[in-house]
Design an enzyme around this catalytic site. Sequence first.
Site, PDB file in Angstrom:
ATOM      1  CB  SER A   1      -0.871  -0.013   1.260  1.00  0.00           C
ATOM      2  OG  SER A   1      -1.394   1.268   1.526  1.00  0.00           O
TER       3      SER A   1
ATOM      4  CE1 TYR B   1      -3.958  -1.756   5.557  1.00  0.00           C
ATOM      5  CE2 TYR B   1      -3.012   0.344   4.830  1.00  0.00           C
ATOM      6  CZ  TYR B   1      -3.594  -0.882   4.537  1.00  0.00           C
ATOM      7  OH  TYR B   1      -3.809  -1.237   3.223  1.00  0.00           O
TER       8      TYR B   1
ATOM      9  CD  GLU C   1      -1.558   5.079   5.709  1.00  0.00           C
ATOM     10  OE1 GLU C   1      -2.127   5.754   4.817  1.00  0.00           O
ATOM     11  OE2 GLU C   1      -1.404   5.507   6.879  1.00  0.00           O
TER      12      GLU C   1
HETATM   13  P1  NAP Z   1     -11.483  -4.349   1.881  1.00  0.00           P
HETATM   14  O1  NAP Z   1     -12.646  -4.052   0.994  1.00  0.00           O
HETATM   15  O2  NAP Z   1     -11.454  -3.770   3.250  1.00  0.00           O
HETATM   16  O3  NAP Z   1     -11.370  -5.944   1.985  1.00  0.00           O
HETATM   17  C1  NAP Z   1     -10.539  -6.551   2.936  1.00  0.00           C
HETATM   18  C2  NAP Z   1     -10.753  -8.063   2.847  1.00  0.00           C
HETATM   19  O4  NAP Z   1      -9.921  -8.699   3.834  1.00  0.00           O
HETATM   20  C3  NAP Z   1     -12.193  -8.503   3.143  1.00  0.00           C
HETATM   21  O5  NAP Z   1     -12.529  -9.579   2.312  1.00  0.00           O
HETATM   22  C4  NAP Z   1     -12.093  -8.974   4.589  1.00  0.00           C
HETATM   23  O6  NAP Z   1     -13.079  -9.913   4.945  1.00  0.00           O
HETATM   24  C5  NAP Z   1     -10.721  -9.626   4.543  1.00  0.00           C
HETATM   25  N1  NAP Z   1     -10.175  -9.836   5.881  1.00  0.00           N
HETATM   26  C6  NAP Z   1     -10.120  -8.976   6.913  1.00  0.00           C
HETATM   27  N2  NAP Z   1      -9.568  -9.563   7.985  1.00  0.00           N
HETATM   28  C7  NAP Z   1      -9.272 -10.833   7.633  1.00  0.00           C
HETATM   29  C8  NAP Z   1      -8.728 -11.940   8.310  1.00  0.00           C
HETATM   30  N3  NAP Z   1      -8.375 -11.873   9.599  1.00  0.00           N
HETATM   31  N4  NAP Z   1      -8.575 -13.102   7.624  1.00  0.00           N
HETATM   32  C9  NAP Z   1      -8.957 -13.203   6.330  1.00  0.00           C
HETATM   33  N5  NAP Z   1      -9.494 -12.186   5.629  1.00  0.00           N
HETATM   34  C10 NAP Z   1      -9.654 -11.011   6.287  1.00  0.00           C
HETATM   35  O7  NAP Z   1     -10.112  -3.928   1.175  1.00  0.00           O
HETATM   36  P2  NAP Z   1      -9.817  -3.648  -0.379  1.00  0.00           P
HETATM   37  O8  NAP Z   1     -10.027  -2.199  -0.619  1.00  0.00           O
HETATM   38  O9  NAP Z   1     -10.498  -4.643  -1.218  1.00  0.00           O
HETATM   39  O10 NAP Z   1      -8.238  -3.873  -0.420  1.00  0.00           O
HETATM   40  C11 NAP Z   1      -7.684  -5.158  -0.729  1.00  0.00           C
HETATM   41  C12 NAP Z   1      -6.262  -5.225  -0.185  1.00  0.00           C
HETATM   42  O11 NAP Z   1      -5.471  -4.213  -0.768  1.00  0.00           O
HETATM   43  C13 NAP Z   1      -6.136  -5.021   1.326  1.00  0.00           C
HETATM   44  O12 NAP Z   1      -5.060  -5.806   1.773  1.00  0.00           O
HETATM   45  C14 NAP Z   1      -5.788  -3.565   1.457  1.00  0.00           C
HETATM   46  O13 NAP Z   1      -5.103  -3.327   2.672  1.00  0.00           O
HETATM   47  C15 NAP Z   1      -4.913  -3.380   0.228  1.00  0.00           C
HETATM   48  N6  NAP Z   1      -4.895  -2.032  -0.348  1.00  0.00           N
HETATM   49  C16 NAP Z   1      -6.049  -1.394  -0.623  1.00  0.00           C
HETATM   50  C17 NAP Z   1      -6.020  -0.146  -1.231  1.00  0.00           C
HETATM   51  C18 NAP Z   1      -7.290   0.594  -1.555  1.00  0.00           C
HETATM   52  O14 NAP Z   1      -7.217   1.819  -1.742  1.00  0.00           O
HETATM   53  N7  NAP Z   1      -8.424  -0.074  -1.684  1.00  0.00           N
HETATM   54  C19 NAP Z   1      -4.776   0.438  -1.537  1.00  0.00           C
HETATM   55  C20 NAP Z   1      -3.614  -0.261  -1.253  1.00  0.00           C
HETATM   56  C21 NAP Z   1      -3.668  -1.505  -0.666  1.00  0.00           C
HETATM   57  P3  NAP Z   1     -14.556  -9.434   5.478  1.00  0.00           P
HETATM   58  O15 NAP Z   1     -15.353  -9.121   4.247  1.00  0.00           O
HETATM   59  O16 NAP Z   1     -15.038 -10.630   6.213  1.00  0.00           O
HETATM   60  O17 NAP Z   1     -14.336  -8.234   6.351  1.00  0.00           O
HETATM   61  N1  GDD Z   2     -12.340   7.236   6.395  1.00  0.00           N
HETATM   62  C1  GDD Z   2     -12.472   8.553   6.547  1.00  0.00           C
HETATM   63  N2  GDD Z   2     -13.632   9.038   7.086  1.00  0.00           N
HETATM   64  N3  GDD Z   2     -11.482   9.371   6.138  1.00  0.00           N
HETATM   65  C2  GDD Z   2     -11.657  10.701   6.275  1.00  0.00           C
HETATM   66  C3  GDD Z   2     -12.816  11.246   6.825  1.00  0.00           C
HETATM   67  C4  GDD Z   2     -13.857  10.375   7.259  1.00  0.00           C
HETATM   68  O1  GDD Z   2     -14.900  10.783   7.754  1.00  0.00           O
HETATM   69  N4  GDD Z   2     -12.701  12.604   6.811  1.00  0.00           N
HETATM   70  C5  GDD Z   2     -11.507  12.876   6.259  1.00  0.00           C
HETATM   71  N5  GDD Z   2     -10.862  11.734   5.945  1.00  0.00           N
HETATM   72  C6  GDD Z   2      -9.511  11.635   5.341  1.00  0.00           C
HETATM   73  C7  GDD Z   2      -8.557  10.725   6.103  1.00  0.00           C
HETATM   74  O2  GDD Z   2      -8.017  11.389   7.241  1.00  0.00           O
HETATM   75  C8  GDD Z   2      -7.525  10.441   5.011  1.00  0.00           C
HETATM   76  O3  GDD Z   2      -6.579  11.476   4.962  1.00  0.00           O
HETATM   77  C9  GDD Z   2      -8.337  10.481   3.715  1.00  0.00           C
HETATM   78  O4  GDD Z   2      -9.608  11.057   4.060  1.00  0.00           O
HETATM   79  C10 GDD Z   2      -8.571   9.107   3.091  1.00  0.00           C
HETATM   80  O5  GDD Z   2      -9.089   8.251   4.077  1.00  0.00           O
HETATM   81  P1  GDD Z   2      -9.596   6.767   3.713  1.00  0.00           P
HETATM   82  O6  GDD Z   2     -10.605   6.840   2.641  1.00  0.00           O
HETATM   83  O7  GDD Z   2      -9.979   6.117   5.005  1.00  0.00           O
HETATM   84  O8  GDD Z   2      -8.304   6.096   3.050  1.00  0.00           O
HETATM   85  P2  GDD Z   2      -6.784   5.994   3.532  1.00  0.00           P
HETATM   86  O9  GDD Z   2      -5.963   6.804   2.566  1.00  0.00           O
HETATM   87  O10 GDD Z   2      -6.628   6.260   4.962  1.00  0.00           O
HETATM   88  O11 GDD Z   2      -6.490   4.432   3.316  1.00  0.00           O
HETATM   89  C11 GDD Z   2      -6.911   3.795   2.118  1.00  0.00           C
HETATM   90  O12 GDD Z   2      -5.885   3.868   1.148  1.00  0.00           O
HETATM   91  C12 GDD Z   2      -4.684   3.137   1.471  1.00  0.00           C
HETATM   92  C13 GDD Z   2      -3.701   3.362   0.311  1.00  0.00           C
HETATM   93  O13 GDD Z   2      -3.081   4.602   0.460  1.00  0.00           O
HETATM   94  C14 GDD Z   2      -7.275   2.340   2.470  1.00  0.00           C
HETATM   95  O14 GDD Z   2      -7.906   1.749   1.359  1.00  0.00           O
HETATM   96  C15 GDD Z   2      -6.046   1.518   2.803  1.00  0.00           C
HETATM   97  O15 GDD Z   2      -6.416   0.137   2.949  1.00  0.00           O
HETATM   98  C16 GDD Z   2      -5.037   1.670   1.648  1.00  0.00           C
HETATM   99  O16 GDD Z   2      -3.888   0.908   1.889  1.00  0.00           O
END
Ligand code: NAP
Ligand code: GDD
Length: 347
Positions: free
Chosen positions: A132, A155, A134
């Site tokens: 990520s 995280y 992050e």
């Molecule tokens: P998501 O919608 O939050 O999905 C997370 C998945 O992980 C869900 O299927 C969840 O199951 C499963 N999970 C959580 N805890 C677990 C455990 N203990 N054992 C097995 N499975 C578990 O996340 P996503 O947005 O699809 O992201 C997919 C991956 O990419 C994650 O690893 C995330 O950290 C990473 N990532 C995401 C982003 C982004 O912006 N979306 C960016 C960079 C990296 P449940 O449905 O049961 O909760």
């Molecule tokens: N969730 C959330 N809720 N975020 C908020 C809010 C709120 O009400 N208000 C402001 N924010 C700001 C957060 O402080 C952050 O700076 C930004 O919105 C994005 O927040 P998220 O959408 O929660 O995403 P993230 O950047 O913290 O994390 C996501 O992206 C990562 C990759 O950079 C997640 O998908 C992570 O799993 C992923 O790795």
Amino acid sequence: MAKKKAIITGITGQDGSYLSEWLLSKGYEVHGIIRRASSLNTARIDPYFDPESKNFLHYGDLADGIDNLIFEIKPDEIYNLGAMSHVKVSFDVPVYTGDVTGLGATRILDAIRRGIENGILDPGVKYYQASSSEMFGTTEPPQSENSPFNPVSPYGCAKLYAYHMTRAYRKGYKMFASNGILFNHESPRRGFNFVTKKITKTACRIKLGVQDSLTLGNLSALRDWGFSGDYVRAIWMILQHNEPDDFVVSTGEYHTVKEFAEKVFEYLDLDFGKYVRYDKSYERPNEVPALLGDSSKIKKVLKWKPTVDFNMLVKMMVDADLEYEKFILNSPSQAIFFDAKKKGGKK
Ligand code: NAP
Ligand code: GDD
């Protein structure tokens, strides 16, 4: 030719659903790991994981390890997308996040190592780690594969550990283990407690007159937002490359949270200033101020490029949420549930 077999952890999540759809379209036999939950958690994959399909769901948990499933299924590819993926929540459950998001990857990597060494798995089995942006934390943008990592959340630290373990197993055991360093990516299937989805869904409810405000935290954070459907294509391409490697996946354009919200309200013809409130409780102990990815490498080496830009993403998410919220309003059985929720107060 035998079908390729893939295991996806996190199949019930946003990316898991798009990736399984993509792999099914490519003819894979897809095995998904799901957690037992008190309420059903398979809504995102129900449309194409029907009982008749030759695709399989198995109970498992990254905290427990999935060794037996890996040895039984003998997959060609393992996509580790499972994680405790919410940055703010990771401050509330830091140890659990380290266990699932960090050690969870090691459990799989080491199962693959043992499986290969004991002749259970083909040495060519491929592993994908969902790394990520992050992990970059406070590093100055733009961030590329060569930028330093400065994670500031539990995280981000857990993901960085998993990233390095993936590289260590690649180097030490000659395993095909790759990292995709993905910047934020969204879709109509995004979980509600991520900021984009919270904004689009709540704004649609305001438009329909069933909610009166939207409360957010830090509006000035900058994020490089892409579309999950584009990014799972990149994930698959990373494992089809002729050698294991690490790739940044991003759009190369960033916007503040405020800009995203303003765009949504403008699209719905609503006055942003009238409805949006601030609440400190949505802030994190440490904020990541600016993420902007330089994805030149994946564009050059794998010829990947995104197809959905910022405006298209906003439109796609708002259109989907508006349709869903109207459906809920017009569906009598759902409406009872909806009324009960309304009496219970705001989200
Ligand atoms: P998501 O919608 O939050 O999905 C997370 C998945 O992980 C869900 O299927 C969840 O199951 C499963 N999970 C959580 N805890 C677990 C455990 N203990 N054992 C097995 N499975 C578990 O996340 P996503 O947005 O699809 O992201 C997919 C991956 O990419 C994650 O690893 C995330 O950290 C990473 N990532 C995401 C982003 C982004 O912006 N979306 C960016 C960079 C990296 P449940 O449905 O049961 O909760
Ligand atoms: N969730 C959330 N809720 N975020 C908020 C809010 C709120 O009400 N208000 C402001 N924010 C700001 C957060 O402080 C952050 O700076 C930004 O919105 C994005 O927040 P998220 O959408 O929660 O995403 P993230 O950047 O913290 O994390 C996501 O992206 C990562 C990759 O950079 C997640 O998908 C992570 O799993 C992923 O790795």
